[in-house]
Design a protein around this motif. Structure first.
Motif, PDB file in Angstrom:
ATOM      1  N   ALA A  12       8.140  -1.030 -11.777  1.00 14.49           N
ATOM      2  CA  ALA A  12       8.948  -2.238 -11.649  1.00 14.49           C
ATOM      3  C   ALA A  12       8.608  -3.019 -10.380  1.00 14.49           C
ATOM      4  CB  ALA A  12      10.431  -1.874 -11.646  1.00 14.49           C
ATOM      5  N   ASP A  13       8.188  -2.326  -9.319  1.00 17.32           N
ATOM      6  CA  ASP A  13       7.942  -2.970  -8.029  1.00 17.32           C
ATOM      7  C   ASP A  13       6.624  -2.473  -7.447  1.00 17.32           C
ATOM      8  OD1 ASP A  13       7.975  -4.011  -5.451  1.00 17.32           O
ATOM      9  OD2 ASP A  13      10.058  -3.450  -5.060  1.00 17.32           O
ATOM     10  N   PRO A  14       5.500  -3.062  -7.866  1.00 14.96           N
ATOM     11  CA  PRO A  14       4.192  -2.586  -7.417  1.00 14.96           C
ATOM     12  C   PRO A  14       4.024  -2.521  -5.902  1.00 14.96           C
ATOM     13  CG  PRO A  14       3.913  -4.030  -9.286  1.00 14.96           C
ATOM     14  CD  PRO A  14       5.370  -4.121  -8.878  1.00 14.96           C
ATOM     15  N   ALA A  15       4.486  -3.525  -5.176  1.00 11.63           N
ATOM     16  CA  ALA A  15       4.296  -3.521  -3.723  1.00 11.63           C
ATOM     17  C   ALA A  15       5.027  -2.346  -3.076  1.00 11.63           C
ATOM     18  CB  ALA A  15       4.768  -4.837  -3.118  1.00 11.63           C
ATOM     19  N   ALA A  16       6.264  -2.107  -3.481  1.00 18.99           N
ATOM     20  CA  ALA A  16       7.037  -1.011  -2.885  1.00 18.99           C
ATOM     21  C   ALA A  16       6.451   0.342  -3.254  1.00 18.99           C
ATOM     22  CB  ALA A  16       8.499  -1.099  -3.322  1.00 18.99           C
ATOM     23  N   LEU A  17       6.044   0.513  -4.505  1.00 17.59           N
ATOM     24  CA  LEU A  17       5.498   1.803  -4.917  1.00 17.59           C
ATOM     25  C   LEU A  17       4.139   2.043  -4.260  1.00 17.59           C
ATOM     26  CD1 LEU A  17       6.640   4.103  -6.521  1.00 17.59           C
ATOM     27  CD2 LEU A  17       5.417   3.260  -8.517  1.00 17.59           C
ATOM     28  N   ALA A  18       3.329   1.009  -4.121  1.00 17.83           N
ATOM     29  CA  ALA A  18       2.050   1.152  -3.422  1.00 17.83           C
ATOM     30  C   ALA A  18       2.284   1.539  -1.960  1.00 17.83           C
ATOM     31  CB  ALA A  18       1.242  -0.140  -3.515  1.00 17.83           C
ATOM     32  N   ALA A  19       3.267   0.933  -1.322  1.00 19.23           N
ATOM     33  CA  ALA A  19       3.566   1.269   0.075  1.00 19.23           C
ATOM     34  C   ALA A  19       3.996   2.732   0.194  1.00 19.23           C
ATOM     35  CB  ALA A  19       4.645   0.340   0.626  1.00 19.23           C
ATOM     36  N   PHE A  20       4.819   3.214  -0.743  1.00 16.79           N
ATOM     37  CA  PHE A  20       5.239   4.619  -0.736  1.00 16.79           C
ATOM     38  C   PHE A  20       4.021   5.534  -0.838  1.00 16.79           C
ATOM     39  CE2 PHE A  20       5.871   8.474  -3.198  1.00 16.79           C
ATOM     40  CZ  PHE A  20       6.766   9.156  -2.387  1.00 16.79           C
ATOM     41  N   TRP A  21       3.172   5.302  -1.844  1.00 23.27           N
ATOM     42  CA  TRP A  21       2.033   6.191  -2.065  1.00 23.27           C
ATOM     43  C   TRP A  21       1.010   6.099  -0.939  1.00 23.27           C
ATOM     44  CZ3 TRP A  21       1.905  10.399  -4.673  1.00 23.27           C
ATOM     45  CH2 TRP A  21       2.783  10.582  -5.738  1.00 23.27           C
ATOM     46  N   ALA A  22       0.825   4.931  -0.342  1.00 27.08           N
ATOM     47  CA  ALA A  22      -0.086   4.817   0.799  1.00 27.08           C
ATOM     48  C   ALA A  22       0.399   5.712   1.936  1.00 27.08           C
ATOM     49  CB  ALA A  22      -0.197   3.363   1.256  1.00 27.08           C
ATOM     50  N   SER A  57      -0.498  -4.130  -7.306  1.00 24.10           N
ATOM     51  CA  SER A  57      -0.881  -3.721  -5.963  1.00 24.10           C
ATOM     52  C   SER A  57      -1.770  -2.497  -6.117  1.00 24.10           C
ATOM     53  CB  SER A  57       0.357  -3.395  -5.118  1.00 24.10           C
ATOM     54  OG  SER A  57      -0.004  -3.231  -3.761  1.00 24.10           O
ATOM     55  N   ALA A  58      -2.488  -2.147  -5.075  1.00 26.26           N
ATOM     56  CA  ALA A  58      -3.371  -0.983  -5.156  1.00 26.26           C
ATOM     57  C   ALA A  58      -3.406  -0.253  -3.822  1.00 26.26           C
ATOM     58  CB  ALA A  58      -4.779  -1.412  -5.562  1.00 26.26           C
ATOM     59  N   VAL A  59      -3.711   1.032  -3.918  1.00 27.70           N
ATOM     60  CA  VAL A  59      -3.865   1.897  -2.747  1.00 27.70           C
ATOM     61  C   VAL A  59      -5.274   2.463  -2.782  1.00 27.70           C
ATOM     62  CG1 VAL A  59      -3.100   4.082  -1.714  1.00 27.70           C
ATOM     63  CG2 VAL A  59      -1.414   2.470  -2.599  1.00 27.70           C
ATOM     64  N   VAL A  60      -5.928   2.457  -1.624  1.00 28.37           N
ATOM     65  CA  VAL A  60      -7.303   2.957  -1.539  1.00 28.37           C
ATOM     66  C   VAL A  60      -7.417   3.997  -0.428  1.00 28.37           C
ATOM     67  CG1 VAL A  60      -8.353   0.863  -2.491  1.00 28.37           C
ATOM     68  CG2 VAL A  60      -7.983   1.047  -0.027  1.00 28.37           C
ATOM     69  N   ASP A  61      -8.359   4.898  -0.603  1.00 31.43           N
ATOM     70  CA  ASP A  61      -8.694   5.904   0.396  1.00 31.43           C
ATOM     71  C   ASP A  61      -9.595   5.242   1.429  1.00 31.43           C
ATOM     72  OD1 ASP A  61      -9.735   8.013   1.886  1.00 31.43           O
ATOM     73  OD2 ASP A  61     -10.489   9.117   0.159  1.00 31.43           O
ATOM     74  N   PRO A  62      -9.203   5.219   2.695  1.00 34.65           N
ATOM     75  CA  PRO A  62     -10.041   4.571   3.709  1.00 34.65           C
ATOM     76  C   PRO A  62     -11.459   5.153   3.778  1.00 34.65           C
ATOM     77  CG  PRO A  62      -7.898   5.141   4.625  1.00 34.65           C
ATOM     78  CD  PRO A  62      -7.971   5.751   3.256  1.00 34.65           C
ATOM     79  N   ASP A  63     -11.615   6.430   3.387  1.00 35.70           N
ATOM     80  CA  ASP A  63     -12.929   7.060   3.404  1.00 35.70           C
ATOM     81  C   ASP A  63     -13.685   6.889   2.094  1.00 35.70           C
ATOM     82  OD1 ASP A  63     -12.446   8.001   6.010  1.00 35.70           O
ATOM     83  OD2 ASP A  63     -11.408   9.766   5.216  1.00 35.70           O
ATOM     84  N   GLY A  64     -13.026   6.296   1.085  1.00 30.67           N
ATOM     85  CA  GLY A  64     -13.675   6.046  -0.191  1.00 30.67           C
ATOM     86  C   GLY A  64     -13.926   7.275  -1.058  1.00 30.67           C
ATOM     87  N   ARG A  65     -13.270   8.391  -0.761  1.00 27.65           N
ATOM     88  CA  ARG A  65     -13.505   9.621  -1.533  1.00 27.65           C
ATOM     89  C   ARG A  65     -12.559   9.774  -2.722  1.00 27.65           C
ATOM     90  NH1 ARG A  65     -13.074  12.512   3.723  1.00 27.65           N
ATOM     91  NH2 ARG A  65     -11.152  13.146   2.746  1.00 27.65           N
ATOM     92  N   ALA A  66     -11.324   9.339  -2.569  1.00 27.44           N
ATOM     93  CA  ALA A  66     -10.308   9.536  -3.608  1.00 27.44           C
ATOM     94  C   ALA A  66     -10.265   8.322  -4.537  1.00 27.44           C
ATOM     95  CB  ALA A  66      -8.943   9.749  -2.970  1.00 27.44           C
ATOM     96  N   PRO A  67      -9.762   8.512  -5.754  1.00 30.97           N
ATOM     97  CA  PRO A  67      -9.660   7.368  -6.667  1.00 30.97           C
ATOM     98  C   PRO A  67      -8.659   6.326  -6.174  1.00 30.97           C
ATOM     99  CG  PRO A  67      -8.773   9.356  -7.701  1.00 30.97           C
ATOM    100  CD  PRO A  67      -9.290   9.746  -6.357  1.00 30.97           C
ATOM    101  N   ARG A  68      -8.881   5.112  -6.576  1.00 30.04           N
ATOM    102  CA  ARG A  68      -7.957   4.011  -6.294  1.00 30.04           C
ATOM    103  C   ARG A  68      -6.712   4.213  -7.153  1.00 30.04           C
ATOM    104  NH1 ARG A  68      -7.971  -1.642  -8.778  1.00 30.04           N
ATOM    105  NH2 ARG A  68      -7.273  -3.052  -7.154  1.00 30.04           N
ATOM    106  N   LEU A  69      -5.542   3.977  -6.573  1.00 29.52           N
ATOM    107  CA  LEU A  69      -4.284   3.992  -7.316  1.00 29.52           C
ATOM    108  C   LEU A  69      -3.880   2.544  -7.541  1.00 29.52           C
ATOM    109  CD1 LEU A  69      -2.264   6.770  -5.430  1.00 29.52           C
ATOM    110  CD2 LEU A  69      -3.858   7.014  -7.344  1.00 29.52           C
TER     111      LEU A  69
END
Length: 145
Positions: A12-22, A57-69
């Protein structure tokens, strides 16, 4: 694995959920395209109306090893238990009470960020080292493993 993988969450809220997972994963909300100071600035330039600027919204691994959420807004709420979930490896290499203590500490940290603790599974050797089942702020189940 030969292909990149992205894990997509309906929410329902991509920005908030992305912030949580980041925060939960020590990752980063994906930066806006080059030349833009913020996503709002970029979306304004792309002609996206204000009411649509939290559609994804999306979350990324700063090292580029994990998949993008990737988090995409959908009109319906979560209905049933997830068939696929993330296991957050919060106690790699630990066992017994030391492992469970590390999982409990991580569960407390994530609850403070908006997660809910659902249940604890005690270790049952030889295969299960114990884990804690959690839910993110929108109810998506995940395990602390």
């Amino acid at each position: 694995m030969a292909r990149d993988v992205q894990v997509t969450f309906d929410c329902a809220d991509p920005a908030a959920l992305a912030a949580f997972w980041a925060e939960a994963l020590g990752a980063a909300v994906q930066a806006p395209p080059p030349g833009y100071a913020s996503w709002d600035e970029a979306l304004e330039a792309f002609g996206v109306p204000p009411e649509r600027r939290n559609d994804a919204s999306a979350v990324v691994d700063p090292d580029g090893r994990a998949p993008r959420l990737f988090f995409q807004r959908v009109p319906e709420g979560k209905q049933v238990k997830n068939r696929v979930h993330l296991d957050v490896r919060a106690a790699p290499g630990l066992s017994g009470e030391e492992r469970m203590a590390a999982l409990e500490a991580e569960a407390e940290r994530l609850v403070a960020l908006g997660a809910r603790r659902l249940e604890r599974h005690e270790p049952s050797p030889p295969l299960d080292a114990g884990h804690v089942v959690m839910a993110d702020p929108e109810g998506n189940e995940f395990c602390l493993d």
